[in-house]
Scaffold this motif. Sequence first.
Motif, mmCIF file in Angstrom:
data_model
loop_
_atom_site.group_PDB
_atom_site.id
_atom_site.type_symbol
_atom_site.label_atom_id
_atom_site.label_comp_id
_atom_site.label_asym_id
_atom_site.label_seq_id
_atom_site.Cartn_x
_atom_site.Cartn_y
_atom_site.Cartn_z
ATOM 1 N N HIS A 1 -10.528 9.092 -4.134
ATOM 2 C CA HIS A 1 -9.661 9.415 -2.988
ATOM 3 C C HIS A 1 -10.155 10.690 -2.311
ATOM 4 N N HIS B 1 -9.622 2.026 1.523
ATOM 5 C CA HIS B 1 -9.171 2.776 2.705
ATOM 6 C C HIS B 1 -10.408 2.875 3.589
ATOM 7 N N SER C 1 -0.129 11.700 5.277
ATOM 8 C CA SER C 1 -0.297 10.951 6.524
ATOM 9 C C SER C 1 0.858 10.007 6.823
ATOM 10 N N HIS D 1 0.865 -1.204 0.000
ATOM 11 C CA HIS D 1 0.000 0.000 0.000
ATOM 12 C C HIS D 1 0.892 1.241 0.000
ATOM 13 N N ASP E 1 2.169 2.877 3.316
ATOM 14 C CA ASP E 1 1.219 3.957 2.997
ATOM 15 C C ASP E 1 1.984 5.214 2.567
HETATM 16 O O1 NIG Z 1 -3.770 6.431 3.106
HETATM 17 N N1 NIG Z 1 -6.488 8.045 3.814
HETATM 18 C C1 NIG Z 1 -6.392 8.505 2.715
HETATM 19 N N2 NIG Z 1 -5.326 8.598 1.944
HETATM 20 C C2 NIG Z 1 -3.975 8.615 2.392
HETATM 21 C C3 NIG Z 1 -3.540 9.961 2.813
HETATM 22 C C4 NIG Z 1 -3.458 10.854 1.690
HETATM 23 C C5 NIG Z 1 -2.952 12.231 1.991
HETATM 24 O O2 NIG Z 1 -3.130 12.771 3.105
HETATM 25 O O3 NIG Z 1 -2.393 12.761 1.036
HETATM 26 C C6 NIG Z 1 -3.733 7.582 3.462
HETATM 27 O O4 NIG Z 1 -3.510 7.880 4.631
#
Ligand code: NIG
Length: 419
Positions: A189, A254, A334, A84, A329
């Motif tokens: 997203h 997600h 994040s 991921h 991730d």
């Molecule tokens: O996996 N949760 C959503 N998407 C991403 C974060 C994306 C971002 O903040 O740019 C994640 O944490």
Amino acid sequence: MQSINNTQTSRPHTHGRLIINARVASLDPTHTQPYGMLDNHAVLIGDDKIMWVGPSSEVNPKQFEGNLIDAAGRLLTPGLIDSHTHLIYGGNRAQEFEARQQGQSYEQIARAGGGILSTVRATRELYQSGLIEQALPRLTALCREGVTTVEIKSGYGLTLDDELKMLRAARQLEQLLPVRIRTTLLAAHAVPPEYRDNADGYIDMICQQLMPKVVEEGLADAVDVFCESIAFSPAQCRRVFEAAKQHGLGIKGHTEQLSNLGGSALAAEFGAWSVDHLEYLDDDGIKAMRSAGTVACLLPGAFYFLKETQMPPIEALRQAGVPMALASDCNPGSSPLASLRLMMNQGCVLFGLTPEEALTGVTRHAAKALGLSRQVGMIRPGQQADLLLWDLDHPAQLAYEFGPDRLALRIFNGQPASI
Ligand code: NIG
Ligand code: FE
């Protein structure tokens, strides 16, 4: 040599590359020792695949002169799999990090038009070549610590052309470094500015225009969604999953990252390969995942970087026998952390995984999270020969220690491929 002649291949037993005297952490559950450990074993590689695994005493090293690797008791593992990532993006969010350190939350920043949307602006500005240039140092960092398979999502383009650009950039990385890339369409997203008050219209665009184009060009292996109040509702995610199913694409989500909307159970209903994050996952979600064989992909980097306090339900997942993967991730908002070894350490320290669960989470279970169980994730005849030889003797050291480079040899598709 008898055993080698008994393998699933008709190749002559002197053809190939032989690794001898290895402590093989096979991660193959048919071997009952922890880590599927096979001491003092040999692995025969033919072309790009593992042909045979057996005791070193059963092979004659002389027949492999020039193609012999003496592991001298060191640890051999499968290549690591980061299941991921959001490796392709423009710019960075260091200023958002500053704002967070001054008290703003991730969610507040996102609602004010920053967060994912600020990366969308930076990503749209770049050509495919610029995206590749910015992603390469991140991918190189992962490969240097032993990653041989990486999943990369789109999701910072959010227009037809920009999503295609991201996926093409991701696919092109495979030509530039010895690594296997799997791509995932994550158009759902965030709601792009063009559709600010019309998220359903954006979902229509994804299902009716973007996904068919992605399939036509063969640009994605799977489809992902962000099921959250700051992103898409379960009803909207369901529409994306229905379209993905029709196209025969894998399904990922997600889900349950910031709240519980039941996205994990929804994805499981569609036979999802994995659902990811899961801090707010409940028992119903776990039951649905268990019956669907969906992997729980844990992302301790995001938990750490967002200073989350809600723990994913690790013990309940463990009790239910849901396979747990661990991934970086890697993304600008994040989890700006391009290290799977760090994730193994964090998975243990922050989530209470055992070092064996951590290694399984970046090998066998990560492969399952990508629909690749037959190809990678174990040291077993028939699998791709993605192998790592470590200057270590116990696999727990992989999750225990972080920093020093202990990788002695990286083999990708049967070829030594150090980076
Ligand atoms: O996996 N949760 C959503 N998407 C991403 C974060 C994306 C971002 O903040 O740019 C994640 O944490
Ligand atoms: Fe993510």
